[in-house]
Design an enzyme around this catalytic site. Sequence first.
Site, PDB file in Angstrom:
ATOM      1  N   ASP A  83     -34.941  75.150 -33.034  1.00 13.98           N
ATOM      2  CA  ASP A  83     -35.641  73.924 -32.636  1.00 13.98           C
ATOM      3  C   ASP A  83     -36.916  73.842 -33.476  1.00 13.98           C
ATOM      4  O   ASP A  83     -37.311  74.820 -34.133  1.00 13.98           O
ATOM      5  CB  ASP A  83     -35.954  73.973 -31.124  1.00 13.98           C
ATOM      6  CG  ASP A  83     -36.600  72.693 -30.604  1.00 13.98           C
ATOM      7  OD1 ASP A  83     -36.542  71.655 -31.296  1.00 13.98           O
ATOM      8  OD2 ASP A  83     -37.173  72.727 -29.493  1.00 13.98           O
TER       9      ASP A  83
ATOM     10  N   HIS B 296     -36.123  71.911 -20.675  1.00 14.95           N
ATOM     11  CA  HIS B 296     -35.318  70.760 -21.107  1.00 14.95           C
ATOM     12  C   HIS B 296     -33.885  70.961 -20.582  1.00 14.95           C
ATOM     13  O   HIS B 296     -32.958  71.196 -21.344  1.00 14.95           O
ATOM     14  CB  HIS B 296     -35.341  70.667 -22.639  1.00 14.95           C
ATOM     15  CG  HIS B 296     -34.933  69.324 -23.182  1.00 14.95           C
ATOM     16  ND1 HIS B 296     -34.545  68.259 -22.371  1.00 14.95           N
ATOM     17  CD2 HIS B 296     -34.846  68.856 -24.462  1.00 14.95           C
ATOM     18  CE1 HIS B 296     -34.251  67.224 -23.123  1.00 14.95           C
ATOM     19  NE2 HIS B 296     -34.425  67.552 -24.396  1.00 14.95           N
TER      20      HIS B 296
ATOM     21  N   GLN C   6     -30.740  69.000 -21.919  1.00 16.96           N
ATOM     22  CA  GLN C   6     -30.336  69.468 -23.241  1.00 16.96           C
ATOM     23  C   GLN C   6     -29.437  70.699 -23.121  1.00 16.96           C
ATOM     24  O   GLN C   6     -28.372  70.777 -23.748  1.00 16.96           O
ATOM     25  CB  GLN C   6     -31.572  69.793 -24.076  1.00 16.96           C
ATOM     26  CG  GLN C   6     -31.270  70.212 -25.490  1.00 16.96           C
ATOM     27  CD  GLN C   6     -30.668  69.073 -26.298  1.00 16.96           C
ATOM     28  OE1 GLN C   6     -31.236  67.984 -26.348  1.00 16.96           O
ATOM     29  NE2 GLN C   6     -29.534  69.296 -26.935  1.00 16.96           N
TER      30      GLN C   6
ATOM     31  N   CYS D  47     -31.157  70.902 -30.969  1.00 17.10           N
ATOM     32  CA  CYS D  47     -31.275  69.793 -30.012  1.00 17.10           C
ATOM     33  C   CYS D  47     -31.585  68.471 -30.698  1.00 17.10           C
ATOM     34  O   CYS D  47     -31.325  67.410 -30.133  1.00 17.10           O
ATOM     35  CB  CYS D  47     -32.341  70.117 -28.985  1.00 17.10           C
ATOM     36  SG  CYS D  47     -33.949  70.497 -29.723  1.00 17.10           S
TER      37      CYS D  47
ATOM     38  N   ARG E  43     -39.785  62.168 -18.531  1.00 20.19           N
ATOM     39  CA  ARG E  43     -40.165  63.043 -19.653  1.00 20.19           C
ATOM     40  C   ARG E  43     -41.679  63.157 -19.617  1.00 20.19           C
ATOM     41  O   ARG E  43     -42.381  62.142 -19.767  1.00 20.19           O
ATOM     42  CB  ARG E  43     -39.687  62.457 -20.986  1.00 20.19           C
ATOM     43  CG  ARG E  43     -40.309  63.160 -22.175  1.00 20.19           C
ATOM     44  CD  ARG E  43     -39.607  62.857 -23.478  1.00 20.19           C
ATOM     45  NE  ARG E  43     -38.332  63.546 -23.549  1.00 20.19           N
ATOM     46  CZ  ARG E  43     -37.621  63.695 -24.646  1.00 20.19           C
ATOM     47  NH1 ARG E  43     -38.051  63.191 -25.784  1.00 20.19           N
ATOM     48  NH2 ARG E  43     -36.463  64.332 -24.621  1.00 20.19           N
TER      49      ARG E  43
ATOM     50  N   ARG F 238     -25.044  64.670 -24.687  1.00 22.21           N
ATOM     51  CA  ARG F 238     -26.128  64.277 -23.786  1.00 22.21           C
ATOM     52  C   ARG F 238     -25.662  63.107 -22.914  1.00 22.21           C
ATOM     53  O   ARG F 238     -25.919  63.061 -21.721  1.00 22.21           O
ATOM     54  CB  ARG F 238     -27.380  63.863 -24.590  1.00 22.21           C
ATOM     55  CG  ARG F 238     -28.055  64.989 -25.359  1.00 22.21           C
ATOM     56  CD  ARG F 238     -28.713  65.989 -24.446  1.00 22.21           C
ATOM     57  NE  ARG F 238     -29.674  65.363 -23.554  1.00 22.21           N
ATOM     58  CZ  ARG F 238     -30.946  65.071 -23.869  1.00 22.21           C
ATOM     59  NH1 ARG F 238     -31.427  65.379 -25.054  1.00 22.21           N
ATOM     60  NH2 ARG F 238     -31.756  64.492 -22.989  1.00 22.21           N
TER      61      ARG F 238
END
Length: 306
Positions: A217, A126, A129, A257, A100, A285
């Site tokens: 988001d 991402h 996700q 998310c 990340r 996930r």
Amino acid sequence: MRHFVSLADVSTSEFAGLLELSARVKAEPARYREGLATKTLAMIFQKPSTRTRVSFEAGTFQLGGHALYLSGRDLQLGRGETIEDTAQVLSRYVDGILARVFAQADVQALTAGTVPVINGLSNRLHPCQALADFLTLKEHKGRLDGLVLAYVGDGNNVAHSLIHAGALTGVTVRLATPENYQPDPDIVAAARQAGAHVEVLRDPEKAVADADAVYTDVWASMGQEGEHAARTSILQNYQVNEALFARAAPDAIFLHCLPAHRGEEVTDGVVDHSRSVVLDQAENRLHVQKALMLHLIAGMALPVAD
Ligand code: CP
Ligand code: NVA
């Protein structure tokens, strides 16, 4: 597929195969208990995380492997060792790297090593996700092709990966963002070139009209905390509230998310709505990342989806 740094590098059949393997791992977790036996995953985090860190760590353990949390600050990376050198050294110890990062170029640079690299979020993308989101969409809608997913808010990393996933599945991604907060036009153009139906609008009501799913988001992503006040004022008309959600199809689902900033990009009434599937997304996930690791690290073939 040697790495998972961008869905732009994943084919339609690979994406469908990953979704199918994810569904199998979710349905019968015990069958895959030894899938990563003796394998180690190095997890580099330059930013905070709840879902990504815990789901990768728990998922690796559930597959019989070991996950190692490495904060960017603790590694010699923080003292100037290059990403390429770090990747090559880690490749002598571990079987895969999850990262990340801020810059997409940094997760890409980790592919200088010899082990698979998975993008656990960059400022630009991402992909883990979006894979979980599309599994969730398929579970709740029974199909993907022909669905309309409305994304309202900041045209950010999550939006970019949703656009990529739409291109791989026949899902129309209809975005409503303020001026200067649109998704990157290069990502939109490349997705359209790949056959995607992407619509970039200004008006949230037009974007959500009759949509099968509504997604939002946060307005200020990690690293943008200093812009929080300015972004809140620019994005305030892009809140997903009960009135906006009511304009979607009567059986529309709500996705986020997470983490959600309740009262900003989404109201309690929507995030806690009976048609909100945010916790299914978070759970998925775990399943999709187990499938990803089985394929990339253990070499498990992807099933051919129906
Ligand atoms: N959705 C997501 O990636 O959450 P975390 O930042 O908690 O990992
Ligand atoms: N866009 C958000 C997503 C968090 C999972 C961020 O980058 O902070």
